[in-house]
Design an enzyme around this catalytic site. Structure first.
Site, PDB file in Angstrom:
ATOM      1  CB  SER A 145      -0.941  -0.047   1.197  1.00  0.00           C
ATOM      2  OG  SER A 145      -1.988   0.876   1.045  1.00  0.00           O
ATOM      3  CE  LYS A 197     -15.234  21.444   6.271  1.00  0.00           C
ATOM      4  NZ  LYS A 197     -13.836  21.650   5.843  1.00  0.00           N
TER       5      LYS A 197
END
Length: 326
Positions: A145, A197
């Site tokens: 990763s 948001k």
């Protein structure tokens, strides 16, 4: 971070690995073969060194023809990639002193973590290549990763046969307490400015639109990850390996995720045969209280006496939404 506050200075330690290996060899020879054999060995090595110096002086080689120096750095990554704090200091020191063509070996161990943390760590390694230094990454256990995001920058990736490699994907997971709060007659209110948001939340009710937007953000992050890998390893079939899967060293070699199979110890010993090899270690200088063990004792006492739950809950909603390379 080229400077630190006076209360948090960082010191850089340098170890000449050739000398360290020579000392270990001499200690072992003395223990197994005796002082006479060690004396003869030192005499022989001194003669070889004298001949090499004489040949070098005679040829008057320029620096560009001389053997490159090799520098060894270590990166042991946690989920936040906090080791980048010292990695950036070590890299800045190398860039200011090493010569073009010198090699930097990074012994990398990481299973990945937060996108922005490992993005910064990978960018630090890019600085080495931009400075004209050769970059080799050695993986003995795992570079997955975010760890692989760092490794793919290298000119040469070397991994042990059973090292874990790959996991080019993104994961984000979080619990949702909305039903629990509702059952206990607890209202949760959130106010935002901006349509996105907040999408999915820990305490609020998540709908299909929230989840779809959040999934879109994950896909965008994944595309950035794949593009980054493809930039530095164009020979790699990214579509084939960017599934989130990981592979062991031998299979990773077949997929071009790495360039060769070897342990870091073996590779460094090879480089020491013809080059001067130096290991760099940086650390934050301990305070007097830390040296005496007082800071650790105070921290342990504080962690027991203070209830950290309110502060943890305040941060939980934001931290749980941070994407993790996985």
């Amino acid at each position: 971070m080229l400077s630190h506050p006076p209360k948090n200075p960082v010191e850089l330690k340098i170890r000449h690995l050739n000398d360290a290996q020579k000392q270990r060899r001499e200690d072992l020879m003395e223990a197994t073969q005796g002082k006479a054999a060690l004396k003869q060995f030192k005499k022989s090595m001194a003669k070889k060194a004298k001949q090499a110096l004489k040949a070098k002086t005679k040829n008057k080689k320029k620096h560009t023809d001389e053997k490159a120096q090799v520098f060894v750095l270590d990166f042991d990554g946690d989920i936040k990639a906090t080791a980048v704090k010292h990695l950036r200091e070590e890299i800045s020191s190398l860039i200011s002193t090493a010569n073009k063509g010198d090699e930097v070996i990074v012994r990398l161990e990481s299973g990945g973590g937060l996108v922005h943390g490992y993005g910064l760590a990978a960018a630090q390694l890019v600085r080495l290549k931009d400075a004209g230094l050769k970059l080799t990454v050695c993986v003995d256990k795992v570079a997955a990763s975010g760890g692989y995001m760092m490794a793919c920058v290298a000119d040469n990736i070397i991994a042990a046969p059973f090292a874990i490699i790959g996991s080019i994907g993104v994961v984000s997971q979080l619990p949702n307490f909305h039903k629990w709060l509702k059952n206990h007659d607890v209202d949760y209110e959130m106010f935002t400015a901006g349509d996105y948001k907040r999408t999915v939340t820990v305490f609020g009710e998540n709908d299909t639109e929230d989840r779809a937007k959040y999934q879109e953000e994950l896909e965008q992050t994944h595309e950035l990850f794949k593009h980054f890998v493809n930039t530095y390893r164009p020979e790699l079939d990214v579509a084939k390996v960017a599934t989130g899967e990981h592979w062991y060293g031998e299979d990773a070699l077949k997929l071009n995720l790495i360039d060769s199979l070897q342990t870091s110890d073996s590779y460094i010993l090879e480089r020491m045969e013809d080059n001067e090899v130096y290991a760099l270690y940086s650390r934050q200088k301990p305070t007097l209280a830390e040296k005496l063990g007082l800071a650790q004792a105070a921290e342990a006492t504080l962690s027991i006496a203070v209830d950290k739950l309110p502060d943890a809950l305040a941060r939980f909603d934001l931290n749980s939404r941070l994407n993790i390379l996985k």
